[in-house]
Design a protein around this motif. Structure first.
Motif, PDB file in Angstrom:
ATOM      1  N   ASP A 134      38.805  56.683 -20.358  1.00  0.00           N
ATOM      2  CA  ASP A 134      39.844  55.291 -19.775  1.00  0.00           C
ATOM      3  C   ASP A 134      40.530  54.934 -20.895  1.00  0.00           C
ATOM      4  O   ASP A 134      40.119  54.328 -21.722  1.00  0.00           O
ATOM      5  N   TYR A 177      47.304  42.489 -22.582  1.00  0.00           N
ATOM      6  CA  TYR A 177      47.366  44.026 -21.947  1.00  0.00           C
ATOM      7  C   TYR A 177      47.206  44.841 -22.831  1.00  0.00           C
ATOM      8  O   TYR A 177      47.731  45.203 -23.790  1.00  0.00           O
ATOM      9  N   SER A 194      44.237  50.034 -21.652  1.00  0.00           N
ATOM     10  CA  SER A 194      43.078  50.395 -21.102  1.00  0.00           C
ATOM     11  C   SER A 194      42.212  49.661 -20.210  1.00  0.00           C
ATOM     12  O   SER A 194      42.048  48.283 -20.467  1.00  0.00           O
ATOM     13  N   LYS A 220      48.554  52.692  -9.242  1.00  0.00           N
ATOM     14  CA  LYS A 220      48.307  53.843 -10.202  1.00  0.00           C
ATOM     15  C   LYS A 220      46.913  54.329 -10.373  1.00  0.00           C
ATOM     16  O   LYS A 220      46.321  55.303 -10.512  1.00  0.00           O
ATOM     17  N   GLU A 266      37.819  54.466 -10.848  1.00  0.00           N
ATOM     18  CA  GLU A 266      38.088  53.046 -11.875  1.00  0.00           C
ATOM     19  C   GLU A 266      37.957  52.135 -11.171  1.00  0.00           C
ATOM     20  O   GLU A 266      37.093  51.261 -11.601  1.00  0.00           O
TER      21      GLU A 266
HETATM   22  O1  F6P Z   1      43.433  55.081 -16.253  1.00  0.00           O
HETATM   23  C1  F6P Z   1      44.740  54.284 -16.088  1.00  0.00           C
HETATM   24  C2  F6P Z   1      45.275  53.728 -17.476  1.00  0.00           C
HETATM   25  O2  F6P Z   1      45.185  54.580 -18.508  1.00  0.00           O
HETATM   26  C3  F6P Z   1      44.301  52.393 -17.552  1.00  0.00           C
HETATM   27  O3  F6P Z   1      43.063  52.506 -18.368  1.00  0.00           O
HETATM   28  C4  F6P Z   1      45.489  51.699 -18.179  1.00  0.00           C
HETATM   29  O4  F6P Z   1      45.129  50.183 -18.162  1.00  0.00           O
HETATM   30  C5  F6P Z   1      46.761  52.082 -17.446  1.00  0.00           C
HETATM   31  O5  F6P Z   1      46.485  53.444 -17.066  1.00  0.00           O
HETATM   32  C6  F6P Z   1      47.761  52.119 -18.445  1.00  0.00           C
HETATM   33  O6  F6P Z   1      48.976  52.294 -17.812  1.00  0.00           O
HETATM   34  P1  F6P Z   1      50.488  52.046 -18.145  1.00  0.00           P
HETATM   35  O7  F6P Z   1      50.740  52.681 -19.492  1.00  0.00           O
HETATM   36  O8  F6P Z   1      51.110  52.091 -17.022  1.00  0.00           O
HETATM   37  O9  F6P Z   1      50.570  50.643 -18.796  1.00  0.00           O
END
Ligand code: F6P
Ligand code: MN
Length: 324
Positions: A118, A232, A235, A262, A268
């Motif tokens: 993840d 943020y 992950s 998403k 998750e």
């Molecule tokens: O698994 C989805 C994920 O990789 C999360 O671990 C993470 O929080 C998110 O997507 C990041 O997404 P973005 O790049 O859109 O911020």
């Protein structure tokens, strides 16, 4: 059981012999569940020693969601699935990185959901990433409330494993230590973790320009009214770990472009919402009925969901403000 350490720093750490080991802590659980959680921890330690070999960018493949996968995603999925099967405890593996469920042994007690890596976009920058495991006795699909246990592994500056079991005594965190003989082991770091009453941080994904205006107003209030700090990481596991320890709020919301959000419901959101609720927090799937993520019914194990989780007062306020 313990994993052999290959780190040059192994002699630097010498855990207190009175410390509670993961193995010891799991002894009050049914033995099959204890063995599966401990095995997951040991597999995750073994895996880490091999990460440097698989850092080199994209695998060239796409997963079932049409997302380009990193080499480490594919390798981690293969390694974890093989090793979980070898435990003899897993009947079926549903993985974010498998096109079809892996059916193995009809008589084994558990069905698991797996996000094998993840936060893959953090690999290239050496930022944290993790693994998310959901453990069920019944076949899927099931509502998240049927979870038997949830576990996450976070590879950060230190390596932690957090678990909670249904009907158990809360959320517990272990950290990897090295014994003088070079063996690595998880020792208790925090037991029965509860989200602090006053939230400290928040993280929100997706493009703010696409957020629902009511949601954007709520997010602004987290800064302006509640004094929370923005965090943020990219992950979900790492961001969730911050909310678990510091209190606050995390979301990857629904937007016009991504009405279903998403994140993956089973791989998750259910396991981390379970840990959040076991730690006294709340989760919401964005539905008008105000359901917890754990009550969301979706017969597609690969489904996505919007996710909002954190301190209960914040989730309650968000639900109210979204209804206005
Ligand atoms: O698994 C989805 C994920 O990789 C999360 O671990 C993470 O929080 C998110 O997507 C990041 O997404 P973005 O790049 O859109 O911020
Ligand atoms: Mn993920």
């Amino acid at each position: 059981m313990s994993a052999k350490n290959t780190s040059p720093n192994s002699s630097l750490r010498s855990p207190n012999s009175a410390a509670v080991t993961l193995h010891g802590h799991l002894q009050s659980l049914p033995s099959d569940l204890a063995k599966l959680i401990e095995s997951f921890g040991l597999i995750s330690l073994d895996m880490q020693t091999q990460f440097p070999k698989y850092l080199g960018g994209s695998s060239g493949d796409k997963n079932k969601y049409g997302e380009a996968t990193a080499k480490l995603d594919n390798w981690a999925n293969g390694y974890m699935c093989d090793a979980l099967i070898k435990t003899g405890l897993v009947r079926t593996i549903h993985s974010e990185e498998l096109r079809e469920p892996l059916y193995h042994n009809d008589t084994a007690p558990f069905v698991v959901t797996l996000d094998p890596l993840d936060g893959s976009s953090n690999i290239g920058t050496n930022n944290p990433f993790g693994i998310i495991l959901g453990i069920y006795r019944d076949d899927l699909p099931q509502v998240g409330r049927k979870l038997e246990a949830a576990v996450y592994k976070l590879y950060g500056p230190v390596n932690t494993l957090v678990y909670s079991v249904s009907g158990g005594d809360g959320v517990h965190e272990f950290v990897k230590h090295y014994h003088a003989d070079g063996h690595a082991e998880f020792l208790l770091l925090n037991k029965n973790i509860k989200l602090p009453k006053k939230g400290g941080v928040f993280g929100i994904g997706a493009n703010p320009a696409d957020w629902n205006p009511r949601f954007a107003a709520f997010a602004q209030g987290l800064h302006a009214k509640d004094g929370l700090k923005t965090r943020y990481s990219g992950s979900f596991v790492a961001d969730f770990s911050q909310v678990l320890h510091m209190g606050g709020f995390f979301s990857y919301p629904a937007t016009k472009k991504i009405p279903d959000g998403k994140f993956r419901l089973y791989y998750e959101c259910i396991p981390l919402s379970f840990l959040c609720e076991e730690a006294g927090g709340a989760s919401w799937d964005g539905s008008a009925s105000g359901d917890s993520v754990l009550d969301r019914i979706d017969n597609d194990v690969d489904a996505r969901t919007p996710v909002y989780l954190g301190n209960k007062e914040l989730i309650d306020r968000l639900k109210k403000e979204m209804r206005k």
